[in-house]
Design a protein around this motif. Structure first.
Motif, PDB file in Angstrom:
ATOM      1  N   GLU A   1     -12.020 -49.133  63.530  1.00 55.43           N
ATOM      2  CA  GLU A   1     -13.280 -49.871  63.541  1.00 55.43           C
ATOM      3  C   GLU A   1     -13.146 -51.110  62.647  1.00 55.43           C
ATOM      4  OE1 GLU A   1     -18.095 -49.042  63.125  1.00 55.43           O
ATOM      5  OE2 GLU A   1     -16.652 -47.679  62.164  1.00 55.43           O
ATOM      6  N   PHE A   2     -13.745 -52.206  63.078  1.00 56.09           N
ATOM      7  CA  PHE A   2     -13.757 -53.413  62.253  1.00 56.09           C
ATOM      8  C   PHE A   2     -15.169 -53.981  62.229  1.00 56.09           C
ATOM      9  CE2 PHE A   2     -13.355 -55.230  66.477  1.00 56.09           C
ATOM     10  CZ  PHE A   2     -14.121 -56.392  66.418  1.00 56.09           C
ATOM     11  N   SER A   3     -15.456 -54.708  61.171  1.00 57.33           N
ATOM     12  CA  SER A   3     -16.694 -55.477  61.095  1.00 57.33           C
ATOM     13  C   SER A   3     -16.482 -56.584  60.083  1.00 57.33           C
ATOM     14  CB  SER A   3     -17.883 -54.596  60.679  1.00 57.33           C
ATOM     15  OG  SER A   3     -17.699 -54.103  59.366  1.00 57.33           O
ATOM     16  N   PHE A   4     -17.092 -57.719  60.338  1.00 53.13           N
ATOM     17  CA  PHE A   4     -17.049 -58.790  59.356  1.00 53.13           C
ATOM     18  C   PHE A   4     -18.341 -59.594  59.437  1.00 53.13           C
ATOM     19  CE2 PHE A   4     -14.712 -60.282  63.081  1.00 53.13           C
ATOM     20  CZ  PHE A   4     -15.162 -61.576  63.291  1.00 53.13           C
ATOM     21  N   TYR A   5     -18.607 -60.280  58.348  1.00 53.17           N
ATOM     22  CA  TYR A   5     -19.878 -60.966  58.155  1.00 53.17           C
ATOM     23  C   TYR A   5     -19.644 -62.469  58.021  1.00 53.17           C
ATOM     24  CZ  TYR A   5     -21.452 -56.240  57.137  1.00 53.17           C
ATOM     25  OH  TYR A   5     -21.735 -54.911  57.227  1.00 53.17           O
ATOM     26  N   ARG A   6     -20.503 -63.229  58.641  1.00 54.35           N
ATOM     27  CA  ARG A   6     -20.446 -64.678  58.554  1.00 54.35           C
ATOM     28  C   ARG A   6     -21.851 -65.223  58.334  1.00 54.35           C
ATOM     29  NH1 ARG A   6     -16.033 -63.538  57.791  1.00 54.35           N
ATOM     30  NH2 ARG A   6     -14.144 -64.056  58.949  1.00 54.35           N
ATOM     31  N   VAL A   7     -21.892 -66.458  57.857  1.00 59.70           N
ATOM     32  CA  VAL A   7     -23.152 -67.187  57.740  1.00 59.70           C
ATOM     33  C   VAL A   7     -23.086 -68.338  58.723  1.00 59.70           C
ATOM     34  CG1 VAL A   7     -24.706 -68.416  56.204  1.00 59.70           C
ATOM     35  CG2 VAL A   7     -23.241 -66.612  55.292  1.00 59.70           C
ATOM     36  N   ALA A   8     -24.127 -68.506  59.527  1.00 59.98           N
ATOM     37  CA  ALA A   8     -24.163 -69.634  60.458  1.00 59.98           C
ATOM     38  C   ALA A   8     -24.260 -70.932  59.663  1.00 59.98           C
ATOM     39  CB  ALA A   8     -25.337 -69.495  61.418  1.00 59.98           C
TER      40      ALA A   8
ATOM     41  N   ILE B   1     -22.656 -58.026  68.191  1.00 56.68           N
ATOM     42  CA  ILE B   1     -23.029 -59.110  67.277  1.00 56.68           C
ATOM     43  C   ILE B   1     -24.491 -58.909  66.908  1.00 56.68           C
ATOM     44  CG2 ILE B   1     -23.300 -61.598  66.971  1.00 56.68           C
ATOM     45  CD1 ILE B   1     -21.120 -62.037  69.012  1.00 56.68           C
ATOM     46  N   SER B   2     -24.764 -58.742  65.626  1.00 61.79           N
ATOM     47  CA  SER B   2     -26.133 -58.572  65.134  1.00 61.79           C
ATOM     48  C   SER B   2     -26.475 -59.710  64.186  1.00 61.79           C
ATOM     49  CB  SER B   2     -26.291 -57.228  64.426  1.00 61.79           C
ATOM     50  OG  SER B   2     -25.985 -56.158  65.292  1.00 61.79           O
ATOM     51  N   LEU B   3     -27.753 -60.041  64.128  1.00 66.14           N
ATOM     52  CA  LEU B   3     -28.210 -61.173  63.319  1.00 66.14           C
ATOM     53  C   LEU B   3     -29.174 -60.711  62.236  1.00 66.14           C
ATOM     54  CD1 LEU B   3     -28.939 -63.723  66.218  1.00 66.14           C
ATOM     55  CD2 LEU B   3     -26.801 -63.390  64.950  1.00 66.14           C
ATOM     56  N   HIS B   4     -29.219 -61.474  61.188  1.00 66.68           N
ATOM     57  CA  HIS B   4     -30.133 -61.222  60.076  1.00 66.68           C
ATOM     58  C   HIS B   4     -30.680 -62.563  59.642  1.00 66.68           C
ATOM     59  CE1 HIS B   4     -31.772 -59.839  56.256  1.00 66.68           C
ATOM     60  NE2 HIS B   4     -31.424 -58.599  56.539  1.00 66.68           N
ATOM     61  N   GLY B   5     -31.969 -62.626  59.374  1.00 69.63           N
ATOM     62  CA  GLY B   5     -32.579 -63.884  58.973  1.00 69.63           C
ATOM     63  C   GLY B   5     -31.969 -64.440  57.699  1.00 69.63           C
TER      64      GLY B   5
ATOM     65  N   ILE C   1     -20.383 -59.056  62.959  1.00 73.02           N
ATOM     66  CA  ILE C   1     -19.571 -58.893  64.166  1.00 73.02           C
ATOM     67  C   ILE C   1     -18.768 -57.611  64.002  1.00 73.02           C
ATOM     68  CG2 ILE C   1     -17.736 -59.912  65.573  1.00 73.02           C
ATOM     69  CD1 ILE C   1     -18.662 -62.637  64.228  1.00 73.02           C
ATOM     70  N   GLY C   2     -18.867 -56.715  64.963  1.00 74.24           N
ATOM     71  CA  GLY C   2     -18.195 -55.427  64.826  1.00 74.24           C
ATOM     72  C   GLY C   2     -17.644 -54.929  66.137  1.00 74.24           C
ATOM     73  N   GLY C   3     -16.868 -53.849  66.052  1.00 69.11           N
ATOM     74  CA  GLY C   3     -16.298 -53.243  67.243  1.00 69.11           C
ATOM     75  C   GLY C   3     -15.131 -52.355  66.892  1.00 69.11           C
ATOM     76  N   TRP C   4     -14.377 -52.005  67.912  1.00 68.22           N
ATOM     77  CA  TRP C   4     -13.205 -51.146  67.755  1.00 68.22           C
ATOM     78  C   TRP C   4     -12.004 -51.858  68.353  1.00 68.22           C
ATOM     79  CZ3 TRP C   4     -13.099 -46.249  65.459  1.00 68.22           C
ATOM     80  CH2 TRP C   4     -14.353 -45.741  65.083  1.00 68.22           C
ATOM     81  N   VAL C   5     -10.850 -51.661  67.715  1.00 68.47           N
ATOM     82  CA  VAL C   5      -9.627 -52.299  68.174  1.00 68.47           C
ATOM     83  C   VAL C   5      -8.484 -51.299  68.092  1.00 68.47           C
ATOM     84  CG1 VAL C   5      -9.121 -53.210  65.871  1.00 68.47           C
ATOM     85  CG2 VAL C   5      -8.095 -54.292  67.862  1.00 68.47           C
ATOM     86  N   ARG C   6      -7.549 -51.433  69.012  1.00 71.57           N
ATOM     87  CA  ARG C   6      -6.370 -50.574  69.017  1.00 71.57           C
ATOM     88  C   ARG C   6      -5.153 -51.426  69.350  1.00 71.57           C
ATOM     89  NH1 ARG C   6      -3.654 -47.730  73.154  1.00 71.57           N
ATOM     90  NH2 ARG C   6      -2.466 -45.926  72.394  1.00 71.57           N
TER      91      ARG C   6
ATOM     92  N   LEU D   1      -3.009 -59.687  66.760  1.00 77.47           N
ATOM     93  CA  LEU D   1      -4.302 -59.849  67.426  1.00 77.47           C
ATOM     94  C   LEU D   1      -5.234 -60.510  66.423  1.00 77.47           C
ATOM     95  CD1 LEU D   1      -6.256 -59.263  69.834  1.00 77.47           C
ATOM     96  CD2 LEU D   1      -6.888 -57.170  68.604  1.00 77.47           C
ATOM     97  N   LEU D   2      -5.727 -61.665  66.749  1.00 75.53           N
ATOM     98  CA  LEU D   2      -6.551 -62.457  65.841  1.00 75.53           C
ATOM     99  C   LEU D   2      -7.988 -62.488  66.370  1.00 75.53           C
ATOM    100  CD1 LEU D   2      -6.828 -64.404  63.426  1.00 75.53           C
ATOM    101  CD2 LEU D   2      -6.092 -66.251  64.943  1.00 75.53           C
ATOM    102  N   ILE D   3      -8.925 -62.011  65.555  1.00 76.37           N
ATOM    103  CA  ILE D   3     -10.339 -61.978  65.938  1.00 76.37           C
ATOM    104  C   ILE D   3     -11.085 -62.942  65.027  1.00 76.37           C
ATOM    105  CG2 ILE D   3     -12.382 -60.541  66.251  1.00 76.37           C
ATOM    106  CD1 ILE D   3     -10.560 -58.120  66.463  1.00 76.37           C
ATOM    107  N   TYR D   4     -11.739 -63.923  65.604  1.00 73.53           N
ATOM    108  CA  TYR D   4     -12.440 -64.917  64.781  1.00 73.53           C
ATOM    109  C   TYR D   4     -13.659 -65.445  65.508  1.00 73.53           C
ATOM    110  CZ  TYR D   4     -10.013 -68.451  67.657  1.00 73.53           C
ATOM    111  OH  TYR D   4      -9.541 -69.215  68.695  1.00 73.53           O
ATOM    112  N   ASP D   5     -14.570 -65.985  64.708  1.00 75.43           N
ATOM    113  CA  ASP D   5     -15.802 -66.551  65.268  1.00 75.43           C
ATOM    114  C   ASP D   5     -15.718 -68.071  65.258  1.00 75.43           C
ATOM    115  OD1 ASP D   5     -17.677 -67.592  62.735  1.00 75.43           O
ATOM    116  OD2 ASP D   5     -16.190 -66.063  62.225  1.00 75.43           O
ATOM    117  N   SER D   6     -16.552 -68.699  66.052  1.00 73.16           N
ATOM    118  CA  SER D   6     -16.482 -70.154  66.196  1.00 73.16           C
ATOM    119  C   SER D   6     -17.029 -70.887  64.982  1.00 73.16           C
ATOM    120  CB  SER D   6     -17.266 -70.589  67.446  1.00 73.16           C
ATOM    121  OG  SER D   6     -18.615 -70.122  67.394  1.00 73.16           O
TER     122      SER D   6
END
Length: 896
Positions: free
Chosen positions: A838-845, A870-874, A798-803, A815-820
């Motif tokens: 710029e921010f990016s973070f990685y999660r495992v489903a 949002i990008s996915l990897h097998g 999950i990535g993007g830009w924040v100000r 400002l709190l950025i989180y995934d479900s």
């Protein structure tokens, strides 16, 4: 709700039926998880043909739960009148105690005002207390149990509650055995002495959604015994047997109370109403209890070991009215009417503080982007949104957050070498809470502390050692008051202040923005501070479990200047002219110096073994290997000398060498961790950098990502924020809970990271700029992406830009950025940025389904977003081993 699927049988049936029996011989399981307050889920359920009491099979259920009080498994039975002759029985075998058999009773002559159907109650039977063995649980004298419950219902719904023709139609097994996994087997159900109801309700009342009042929350009004209160509040101070009392409580997971007492705890928090055995044992040991009220409504003098009734976890707005009714019943039925009521509200603190005497605060910052200083500020701000004078207790995290454990598990590479947190992190959390003014500590625990594995034993030793320190400071934390923090000579040092009439306690806490991931060196360079005091000639001591160290000090303008030759993450300074306080400190030290010194040695020895093992797994990943080898050699040398000094009973010197051992190990941990996170803007970007034991998983994931195929293209629509209509059409959500005190809005802004196109601007301002709220409890504004389909094991970037141009106020979360999947606690927090960041973070489903991302503006201020992707990897395959790992590639290479 759990009752919504259970329909009553229709028509007339014979006035009596034969006894009902079920030995669970068929192939398909029949019990169903119907309701829970602990987030329970079934991991496995089947008919077990290897484990049974009689016949050839039993029903096996394995479930996992968080903190709570019940997880109801239900099984319909033929309707049976609730009479003295009727008995229900069930054989149960489980790996944990505390399970309970219940029956649902239907009152066909009384209508539930909420559903229009018949009113129902739960009749409570035996509690399972023989882990590992088959035990028969029964419900006997059901007519008497019902009679007590009806009196409670009449107090709540009025005198027209009618129990005539009441019948049982459902057996319920409360399978909650505590936090974590519970395995149980069920066999040989019996419903004996059945007499069926002569007439049943019509179709319009046959199915209903829920009982009018949760029977778990009902209490009986009974006669009050004479005598004074055992426990009561005097302002914010808890008095037990007339003396100020500071609870050092542990959440119970089936350990013997005697073992818990041996660790130095004075209080146990039970997940269910105390049993007769627990009450008797607590009385024998002098332990105090915190527990839900008795399920049958009887509060007797045997409950005098209970210093507070616990009304539950995660109390939200939907449970407020139910809690209000429960409180009213307790006040009428308790023999000790001033016994405090506690609970853990997740929201509506003001409303709950008007019902409950003590509020318990829960937050698990270790391994997250919530720093320990921010955790302290969060605790300090809670009183502003509660009734003035409300005392607060805090839970203290002793294990990694469940969200992190789920992430580690979902990766599919096996568990970390240790699923644990560092001992000094627990200690820092505890003293941050004390410096913030809490009146009690409840150490959270999901697993028993009496297990034999190294992780559990280390945790138990740390808690035992910490209880020695808490005993030392008891005069201040039990009966003192919190004053403003003393002025600190450096931003990385906090000086909390507690005071009594003739003494002061200063908590000198080393603070950094990354202690929640791993602690740096335990002892830092010398420190000189001015502590506010009006005493003319005070005695000044540094309190350690190994002894009282007299500190160099002198009077200067503004107070007393105190000098430390060395100080660690926590330094406790007592300043007093009271000989009683000095006597207390000397006596407590004399009683505990030998076990405290040995505990410190054992903690250092255990940490040395763990750090050596993990560091060897990381060989080749850290360029500073020679320095780490030198630090480890020094640690081994310090530990050997510590052991010699212990043998000679030189406890202060042994304590110093144990601390030096931990110093060296902290350097190794910190060095290895910094190498792992060096390419991330934030350590919270990867759940595998959240703690030192998880680092091998981090490097293995990096190696496999290098060898695997590229990430997918961006799966998220409209993240460029060029068109509001496109956002609405693709499923983005704008949710505002601003209330009357805050105004929010969302708009497209011409500002963007590359100077082209638009970004999304979020803003929350005070409705009255002259009187802005100091603290905001509910998140004013949330932007939520549409869900992206994922399957378990997939990696998500999950990535993007924040100000964030100015510091966000009224909330420590910014400002709190989180995934479900990871949840809010694993999110990234931004209080202010230097331009676009710029921010990016990685999660495992962790589960199959949809994953969305939330951008929560938690306080007052503004933030801008752009180019969210949002990008996915097998899933990473199981092939390969850590030995083949290469260095982590730069962040850019993760984006191939």
């Amino acid at each position: 709700m759990w009752l919504s699927q259970i329909a009553l049988a229709m028509g007339l049936i014979a006035p009596a039926v034969a006894d009902h029996r079920d030995s669970f011989e068929a192939a398909q399981p029949t019990w169903r998880l119907a309701d829970a307050d602990c987030g329970a889920r079934v991991l496995a359920q089947r008919r077990d043909f290897q484990e049974y009491r009689t016949g050839r099979a039993s029903e096996h259920v394995s479930l996992v739960a968080h903190q709570g009080t019940y997880a109801y498994l239900v099984q319909p039975i033929p309707q049976a009148r609730v009479l003295a002759e009727w008995t229900a029985a069930l054989w149960v075998k489980a790996d944990r105690a505390g399970l309970q058999l219940l029956a649902r009773a239907v009152l066909p002559r009384t209508r539930d005002p909420q559903t229009g159907g018949p009113l129902t109650v739960l009749l409570r039977g035996d509690v399972y207390d023989r882990p590992g063995l088959w035990q028969q649980l029964t419900i006997r004298q059901a007519d008497q149990i019902l009679d007590r419950q009806v009196r409670v219902l009449r107090a709540q719904f009025g005198p027209d509650v009618d129990a005539r023709e009441a019948y049982a139609d459902l057996l319920v097994l409360n399978a909650y055995g505590g936090v974590g996994a519970t395995n149980l087997w069920i066999d040989d159900l019996q419903s004996l002495g059945q007499i069926s109801p002569a007439r049943l309700a019509t179709r319009s009342t046959e199915t209903f959604d829920r009982p009018a009042a949760d029977p778990m929350r009902q209490q009986e009004a009974g006669p009050r015994a004479a005598g004074g209160d055992i426990a009561l509040l005097n302002g914010a101070i808890l008095l037990v047997e007339g003396r100020p009392f500071f609870p050092r409580a542990i959440e119970h997971n089936g350990e013997s109370l005697e073992f818990i007492q041996s660790l130095g705890f004075n209080t146990v928090r039970l997940p269910a109403a105390p049993t007769v055995i627990q009450l008797r044992e607590a009385n024998r040991l002098g332990l105090w209890l915190i527990a839900p009220p008795p399920n049958d409504g009887f509060i007797t003098p045997s409950h005098d070991r209970v210093i507070a009734w616990d009304l539950g976890f995660r109390l939200g707005g939907e449970r407020l009215e139910l809690t209000r009714q429960w409180v009213a019943q307790l006040r009428r039925s308790d023999l000790r009417p001033n016994r405090p009521l506690i609970g853990e509200p997740s929201e509506r603190l003001w409303s709950y503080s008007r019902l409950l005497n003590i509020l318990v605060l829960r937050r698990a910052p270790l391994g997250t982007s919530c720093s320990l200083p921010e955790y302290g500020r969060w605790l300090q701000t809670r009183p502003a949104i509660a009734r003035a004078g409300t005392p607060f207790w805090a839970t203290i995290q002793t294990e990694p957050a469940l969200e992190l454990v789920d992430q580690w598990s979902a990766l599919g590479l096996g568990p970390p070498q240790a699923i644990s947190v560092e001992p000094e992190q627990i200690r820092l959390l505890a003293f941050q809470a004390l410096a913030s003014g809490v009146r009690g500590l409840v150490f959270s625990s999901r697993s028993p502390l009496d297990q034999s594995d190294d992780e559990t034993q280390t945790r138990a030793r740390l808690l035992q050692r910490l209880n020695v320190e808490l005993t030392l400071v008891e005069p201040w934390v039990a009966g003192g008051t919190r004053a403003d923090d003393a002025e600190s000579p450096a931003p990385e040092v906090r000086i909390g202040t507690l005071q009594t009439e003739r003494s002061q306690l200063f908590l000198v806490l080393e603070q950094s923005a990354t202690q929640q991931y791993t602690i740096g060196p335990v002892s830092s360079p010398a420190l000189s501070v001015v502590l506010p005091s009006t005493a003319t000639a005070p005695q000044v001591y540094c309190l350690t479990p190994a002894g009282l160290q007299t500190l160099s000090h002198r009077r200067v303008p503004g107070g007393i200047r105190v000098s430390f030759e060395r100080y660690g993450p926590v330094s406790l300074v007592a300043m007093t002219q009271d000989p009683l306080v000095v006597n207390h400190l000397a006596r407590t030290w004399a009683e505990n110096r030998t076990p405290a010194a040995r505990l410190q040695y054992e903690l250092a020895a255990g940490q040395l073994q763990r750090v050596e093992t993990l560091h060897s797994l990381l060989a080749g990943q850290t360029p500073g290997g020679s320095a780490a080898d030198q630090w480890l050699a020094q640690a081994r040398d310090h530990l050997r000398h510590c052991q010699v000094l212990l043998g000679g009973s030189d406890y202060p010197a042994a304590q110093v060498l144990a601390e030096k051992t931990l110093d060296r190990l902290a350097l190794v941990r910190r060095s290895d961790w910094e190498q792992a996170v060096r390419d991330f803007a934030s350590p919270s970007a990867s759940p595998f950098c959240a703690s030192f034991p998880a680092l091998p998983l981090h490097w293995e994931m990096a190696r496999r990502l290098q060898a695997a195929r590229a990430w997918s293209a961006n799966s998220l629509a409209a993240g460029d924020f060029e068109d509001l209509e496109h956002l609405r059409a693709t499923g983005w959500q704008n949710i505002s809970h601003a209330g009357n005190a805050v105004r929010t809005w969302v708009e497209l802004s011409p500002q963007s990271p590359d100077g082209m196109g638009t970004s999304l601007r979020l803003q929350a301002t005070a409705a009255d700029p002259k009187s802005p709220p100091v603290v905001i409890e509910n998140v004013p504004l949330q932007i939520i992406t549409p869900p992206i389909p994922v399957r378990r094991g997939q990696l998500v970037r999950i990535g993007g830009w924040v100000r964030v141009p100015e510091p966000i106020t009224a909330s420590p979360d910014g400002l709190l950025i989180y995934d479900s999947q990871g949840g809010a606690m694993l999110g990234q927090r931004f209080q202010q940025t230097d331009g676009w960041q710029e921010f990016s973070f990685y999660r495992v489903a962790a589960t199959d389904g949809g994953m969305s991302v939330t951008f929560a503006l938690t306080g007052l201020g503004e933030a801008a977003l752009d180019d969210i992707s949002i990008s996915l990897h097998g899933p990473i395959g199981p092939q390969g081993s850590l030995d083949e790992a290469r260095r982590l590639p730069p962040t850019g290479e993760w984006s191939r």
